[in-house]
Enzyme design. Sequence first.
Site, PDB file in Angstrom:
ATOM      1  N   GLU A  25       0.832  -1.234  -0.645  1.00 42.83           N
ATOM      2  CA  GLU A  25      -0.135   0.074  -0.288  1.00 42.83           C
ATOM      3  C   GLU A  25       0.785   1.133   0.267  1.00 42.83           C
ATOM      4  O   GLU A  25       2.108   1.195   0.167  1.00 42.83           O
ATOM      5  CB  GLU A  25      -0.451   0.362   1.643  1.00 42.83           C
ATOM      6  CG  GLU A  25      -1.597   1.248   1.649  1.00 42.83           C
ATOM      7  CD  GLU A  25      -2.692   1.204   2.316  1.00 42.83           C
ATOM      8  OE1 GLU A  25      -2.997  -0.243   3.603  1.00 42.83           O
ATOM      9  OE2 GLU A  25      -4.003   1.545   2.710  1.00 42.83           O
ATOM     10  N   ASN A 172     -12.373  -1.242  -0.995  1.00 44.57           N
ATOM     11  CA  ASN A 172     -11.510  -2.076   0.599  1.00 44.57           C
ATOM     12  C   ASN A 172     -12.035  -2.105   1.837  1.00 44.57           C
ATOM     13  O   ASN A 172     -12.239  -0.100   1.955  1.00 44.57           O
ATOM     14  CB  ASN A 172     -10.014  -0.795   0.366  1.00 44.57           C
ATOM     15  CG  ASN A 172      -9.358  -1.679   1.631  1.00 44.57           C
ATOM     16  OD1 ASN A 172      -9.268  -3.102   2.017  1.00 44.57           O
ATOM     17  ND2 ASN A 172      -9.599  -0.803   2.590  1.00 44.57           N
ATOM     18  N   GLU A 173     -12.762  -2.229   2.398  1.00 40.13           N
ATOM     19  CA  GLU A 173     -13.256  -1.924   3.635  1.00 40.13           C
ATOM     20  C   GLU A 173     -14.285  -0.841   3.331  1.00 40.13           C
ATOM     21  O   GLU A 173     -14.492   0.856   4.687  1.00 40.13           O
ATOM     22  CB  GLU A 173     -12.290  -1.767   5.038  1.00 40.13           C
ATOM     23  CG  GLU A 173     -11.068  -2.831   4.931  1.00 40.13           C
ATOM     24  CD  GLU A 173     -10.454  -2.308   6.419  1.00 40.13           C
ATOM     25  OE1 GLU A 173      -9.825  -1.447   7.228  1.00 40.13           O
ATOM     26  OE2 GLU A 173      -9.480  -3.300   6.857  1.00 40.13           O
ATOM     27  N   TYR A 247      -6.714  -9.150  11.421  1.00 45.24           N
ATOM     28  CA  TYR A 247      -5.669  -8.877  12.331  1.00 45.24           C
ATOM     29  C   TYR A 247      -4.826  -9.289  13.396  1.00 45.24           C
ATOM     30  O   TYR A 247      -5.867  -9.213  14.086  1.00 45.24           O
ATOM     31  CB  TYR A 247      -4.993  -7.456  12.207  1.00 45.24           C
ATOM     32  CG  TYR A 247      -4.762  -6.289  10.828  1.00 45.24           C
ATOM     33  CD1 TYR A 247      -3.403  -7.002  10.056  1.00 45.24           C
ATOM     34  CD2 TYR A 247      -5.298  -6.284  10.148  1.00 45.24           C
ATOM     35  CE1 TYR A 247      -3.506  -6.441   9.347  1.00 45.24           C
ATOM     36  CE2 TYR A 247      -5.260  -5.767   8.563  1.00 45.24           C
ATOM     37  CZ  TYR A 247      -4.510  -5.517   8.202  1.00 45.24           C
ATOM     38  OH  TYR A 247      -3.835  -4.633   6.741  1.00 45.24           O
ATOM     39  N   GLU A 303      -5.884  -9.061   3.277  1.00 45.92           N
ATOM     40  CA  GLU A 303      -4.865  -8.566   5.246  1.00 45.92           C
ATOM     41  C   GLU A 303      -5.165  -9.472   5.531  1.00 45.92           C
ATOM     42  O   GLU A 303      -6.593  -9.631   6.643  1.00 45.92           O
ATOM     43  CB  GLU A 303      -5.794  -6.933   5.252  1.00 45.92           C
ATOM     44  CG  GLU A 303      -5.397  -6.116   4.432  1.00 45.92           C
ATOM     45  CD  GLU A 303      -6.014  -4.643   4.171  1.00 45.92           C
ATOM     46  OE1 GLU A 303      -5.757  -4.429   5.245  1.00 45.92           O
ATOM     47  OE2 GLU A 303      -6.300  -3.790   3.107  1.00 45.92           O
ATOM     48  N   GLN A 352       2.360  -6.199   5.845  1.00 46.98           N
ATOM     49  CA  GLN A 352       2.428  -5.829   4.330  1.00 46.98           C
ATOM     50  C   GLN A 352       3.663  -5.800   3.648  1.00 46.98           C
ATOM     51  O   GLN A 352       4.353  -6.563   4.800  1.00 46.98           O
ATOM     52  CB  GLN A 352       1.924  -3.852   3.783  1.00 46.98           C
ATOM     53  CG  GLN A 352       0.454  -4.034   4.644  1.00 46.98           C
ATOM     54  CD  GLN A 352       0.343  -2.234   3.849  1.00 46.98           C
ATOM     55  OE1 GLN A 352       1.415  -2.243   3.456  1.00 46.98           O
ATOM     56  NE2 GLN A 352      -0.826  -1.740   4.234  1.00 46.98           N
TER      57      GLN A 352
HETATM   58  O1  AHR Z   1      -2.709  -2.549   6.305  1.00 45.15           O
HETATM   59  C1  AHR Z   1      -2.915  -1.495   7.096  1.00 45.15           C
HETATM   60  C2  AHR Z   1      -4.614  -1.116   7.078  1.00 45.15           C
HETATM   61  O2  AHR Z   1      -5.611  -1.963   7.699  1.00 45.15           O
HETATM   62  C3  AHR Z   1      -5.429  -1.243   5.754  1.00 45.15           C
HETATM   63  O3  AHR Z   1      -5.177   0.128   4.258  1.00 45.15           O
HETATM   64  C4  AHR Z   1      -6.780  -0.932   6.093  1.00 45.15           C
HETATM   65  O4  AHR Z   1      -7.300  -2.129   5.053  1.00 45.15           O
HETATM   66  C5  AHR Z   1      -6.511  -1.658   6.788  1.00 45.15           C
HETATM   67  O5  AHR Z   1      -7.372  -1.301   8.098  1.00 45.15           O
END
Ligand code: AHR
Length: 501
Positions: A25, A172-173, A247, A303, A352
């Site tokens: 990103e 995205n999101e 995450y 992600e 990432q």
């Molecule tokens: O990876 C960091 C961020 O986490 C991304 O931009 C977003 O899609 C997510 O919230």
Amino acid sequence: MQKLFINPKHQLGHINPEIQGHFSEHLGRCIYEGIFVKEDSGIPNVNGMRKDVVAALKEMQIPVLRWPGGCFADEYHWKDGIGPKETRKKMINTHWGGVTEDNSFGTHEFMELCKQLGCKTYINGNVGSGTVQEMSEWVEYMTFEGVSPMADLRKANGHEEPWRVDYFGVGNENWGCGGNMTPEYYANLYRRYQTYVRTYNHERPIKKICGGPNIDDYNWTTGVCDVCFRAPEFLHGFMDGLSIHYYTHPEGWEIKGSALDFDEKVWYKTLSKTLYIEDLINHHGAILDKYDKQHKVGFVVDEWGTWYTCEPGTNPGFLYQQNTIRDALVAGINLNIFNKHCDRVMMANIAQMVNVLQAVILTDGDKMILTPTYHVFNMYKHHQDAELLESYVESEKIGLEDQFMVPSLNESVSIAKDGKIHITLNNLSADRDYEIEGILTDTSVASVKGEIVTGDMHDHNTFEDPEKVKTVAFDGCKIVDNKLVFTIPACSVLHLEVTTD
Ligand code: AHR
């Protein structure tokens, strides 16, 4: 002695190479510095792409790369990133540190990077602040071969041939940074926007990814599927994948927790939270099953990874963090789980690739280090394009707190096209080795060799000590009565390659 059972005669599904995908990103030092440098920067590069980083990623067989975001995707206007660099519009990267984005890395540069890497392309489009026309023109710009306004513009900008777009994400999101939408609202936009993600070359159809849930937001999955799968007969080829983001924050979203400073309790908490992704795949999968009875739509876990409090002294908007043996375990566990769910998980992209979150590579000026996570990916590459085998490992529940107990061992096994069997086994214990007896049903074992990433749970690489953690040969596995007999040390990710007669 724990038994590891493998049935080489029972193949359970194909492991898409894309399960080991990556994400880059416009965030912190991921693209700029980490991958892309000024051609006259003194850092060896080819057309701006760092030679050291590209070589390391090729060695790891990076299969696919997602770009340009993340949250950045829904404020990215692709036309700002084409044409002469001097005239490209500058913008504020509002999500990530409020820094100026000069758009010197745009579509042509991303495609050049993927060409150098030899990987597939995953472009994430802008729904949050972009128009249908903008998205449709981007696809035309990248992929149309004939005469058209956008293809002509691409040619005028120096690229005669169309590129290949393998995957296209529609937003995205969008439940959050991508527009704060409700599932129904987004789903209707998805139906509309995806219509104009045209495949111009039918030998290379673009796979469309719908924006999926955050963590356990089952309401989102249900709401989106309800609208998207309504009258699907009119929507041929409307969705190939549904994304999931998850995450691992050891101490929760607010506090997150340190990358380097943690104790055994936090070790187990982290691994337990990582294992939770399997529940998410199962529960979201059960919802998707109701709508997609033929299993045409896959999950794209685009992600995942650890997200700690950023390294002290670094810009909090840049999400730079260190990476230890704990991250190696997180990577190994996730990749094993994705393998085991390869019937549904078509792609996954760790967040990432360089200098951000659970990165495989960290850079400092012209220096580069490979993280423990890199070494795990490099060992797991043998699973790419292989067939998952039925396997099971005996384990015990370990940990220090009732709600964060984990199985001591975690595995997946595949058979590659050349007939070699690849076992990846993780020992989640912070302090206990396990003796293992591997039994391959109805199979005569001819040879075995191994490699391992292991160490103390805090071990990590630094620019001063770049090889503290690395993959080393593991010659502790013996063939005894046609069984694999070995001891897996605490805190390790092990890969065994087995040949059979
Ligand atoms: O990876 C960091 C961020 O986490 C991304 O931009 C977003 O899609 C997510 O919230």
